[in-house]
Design a protein around this motif. Sequence first.
Motif, mmCIF file in Angstrom:
data_model
loop_
_atom_site.group_PDB
_atom_site.id
_atom_site.type_symbol
_atom_site.label_atom_id
_atom_site.label_comp_id
_atom_site.label_asym_id
_atom_site.label_seq_id
_atom_site.Cartn_x
_atom_site.Cartn_y
_atom_site.Cartn_z
ATOM 1 N N UNK A 1 92.546 103.105 18.821
ATOM 2 C CA UNK A 1 91.314 102.533 19.358
ATOM 3 C C UNK A 1 90.140 102.789 18.426
ATOM 4 N N UNK A 2 89.331 101.766 18.188
ATOM 5 C CA UNK A 2 88.065 101.904 17.464
ATOM 6 C C UNK A 2 86.978 101.279 18.327
ATOM 7 N N UNK A 3 85.787 101.854 18.297
ATOM 8 C CA UNK A 3 84.717 101.343 19.154
ATOM 9 C C UNK A 3 83.355 101.703 18.587
ATOM 10 N N UNK A 4 82.344 101.060 19.139
ATOM 11 C CA UNK A 4 80.964 101.355 18.803
ATOM 12 C C UNK A 4 80.125 101.352 20.066
ATOM 13 N N UNK A 5 78.994 102.036 20.018
ATOM 14 C CA UNK A 5 78.135 102.085 21.204
ATOM 15 C C UNK A 5 76.671 102.087 20.795
ATOM 16 N N UNK A 6 75.822 101.745 21.744
ATOM 17 C CA UNK A 6 74.374 101.834 21.589
ATOM 18 C C UNK A 6 73.797 102.255 22.929
ATOM 19 N N UNK A 7 72.737 103.047 22.890
ATOM 20 C CA UNK A 7 72.136 103.504 24.144
ATOM 21 C C UNK A 7 70.622 103.463 24.057
ATOM 22 N N UNK A 8 69.998 103.334 25.215
ATOM 23 C CA UNK A 8 68.546 103.337 25.350
ATOM 24 C C UNK A 8 68.175 104.428 26.343
ATOM 25 N N UNK B 1 84.967 97.903 22.154
ATOM 26 C CA UNK B 1 86.034 98.486 21.356
ATOM 27 C C UNK B 1 87.245 97.587 21.282
ATOM 28 N N UNK B 2 88.168 97.951 20.413
ATOM 29 C CA UNK B 2 89.414 97.209 20.248
ATOM 30 C C UNK B 2 90.569 98.191 20.171
ATOM 31 N N UNK B 3 91.647 97.910 20.921
ATOM 32 C CA UNK B 3 92.831 98.759 20.850
ATOM 33 C C UNK B 3 94.016 97.956 20.325
ATOM 34 N N UNK B 4 94.861 98.641 19.567
ATOM 35 C CA UNK B 4 96.059 98.048 18.974
ATOM 36 C C UNK B 4 97.237 98.923 19.368
ATOM 37 N N UNK C 1 102.796 97.623 22.661
ATOM 38 C CA UNK C 1 103.172 96.529 23.550
ATOM 39 C C UNK C 1 102.052 95.515 23.785
ATOM 40 N N UNK C 2 100.807 95.879 23.463
ATOM 41 C CA UNK C 2 99.699 94.945 23.681
ATOM 42 C C UNK C 2 98.501 95.327 22.825
ATOM 43 N N UNK C 3 97.658 94.342 22.558
ATOM 44 C CA UNK C 3 96.370 94.543 21.908
ATOM 45 C C UNK C 3 95.286 94.097 22.875
ATOM 46 N N UNK C 4 94.049 94.469 22.586
ATOM 47 C CA UNK C 4 92.987 94.029 23.476
ATOM 48 C C UNK C 4 91.622 94.525 23.061
ATOM 49 N N UNK C 5 90.621 94.102 23.818
ATOM 50 C CA UNK C 5 89.243 94.522 23.592
ATOM 51 C C UNK C 5 88.662 95.021 24.908
ATOM 52 N N UNK C 6 87.701 95.920 24.801
ATOM 53 C CA UNK C 6 87.043 96.474 25.981
ATOM 54 C C UNK C 6 85.531 96.370 25.826
ATOM 55 N N UNK C 7 84.854 96.346 26.947
ATOM 56 C CA UNK C 7 83.397 96.382 26.967
ATOM 57 C C UNK C 7 82.938 97.065 28.238
ATOM 58 N N UNK C 8 81.979 97.965 28.131
ATOM 59 C CA UNK C 8 81.500 98.632 29.338
ATOM 60 C C UNK C 8 80.013 98.930 29.251
ATOM 61 N N UNK C 9 79.433 99.170 30.403
ATOM 62 C CA UNK C 9 78.008 99.463 30.535
ATOM 63 C C UNK C 9 77.847 100.513 31.615
#
Length: 208
Positions: free
Chosen positions: A86-93, A106-109, A112-120
Motif C-alpha cells: 500500500x502507498x498513500x498520501x494525506x493532507x490535513x487542515x 491510496x492504492x493497494x496492490x 488477489x486484487x488491486x484497488x484504491x481508497x479514499x477517506x475523510x
Amino acid sequence: TGPGRGYPVFHAVPRDASVDVLFRRTEWFKVRTERGVEGWASQAEMLKTVLADGSPFVFSLGDRAGFTSHRGEMGLFAGAWGGANYVSGYASLSFNPQLALEGAVGQFLGRFSNGVTGDLGLTHVIVPEARASPFLMLGVGEVHTEPKATLVQATNRTESMAYVGGGVRIYLARRFFVRGEFKAHWILTKRNRNEEADEWKLGFAFFF
C-alpha cells in the motif's frame, strides 16, 4: 542588512512604530519601516509584535513551536492494506493544535486484487507539544476493488467504509516529521456480511 546573525544591525525601529512585512526567508522577515527603510527582523523579534488591531502577529514556525501549532500537514506513506502492499498520501487542515480535518488517498496492490481508497475524517492529537505526539482518528471513506480474475469472472466494486485508528508523529527538524499509524476499517458490502481490513503505514510529512 541581511537574514542572519552575522550581519550588522544598521537600524532600530522605535517602540510603537509600524512596519510592513514584505516576505519571509526561513527564520527571518524582510520588513519596511514607515520611512521606507528596508531590513531584516528575526523570528524572535517578530513574535514580540502585534497587528494594527492589537492582535498578536502569528505565523507558522518551522521548529518545535510550529510542530505544536500549525495550519496544515501533507505527507506520503508506505505500508499494508488488508495484507496488500500500500502507498498513500494525506493532507490535513488544523482547527486548533489538537483537532484537524484530514483526507487521504491510496492504492493497494495485492495477490488477489488491486484497488484504491479514499477517506475523510477527524484527527485528535493528544499531546501536541510533545516531540513524539500520539493521535487518534475517526472517519469514513470508500474503497474501489478490482479482483484479479482466475477461473471465475470477477466484477469490480466500490463500497463505503468507516474507520478508527491511531498513531504517533515524531518531530525531526525544521518542518519535517515521521508519522506512523494504524487504521481498522469496516467495509459496508452489498453481500451477506461486511468485511474488515487493517491498514498499517509509515512515512514522512511536513507542516506549514
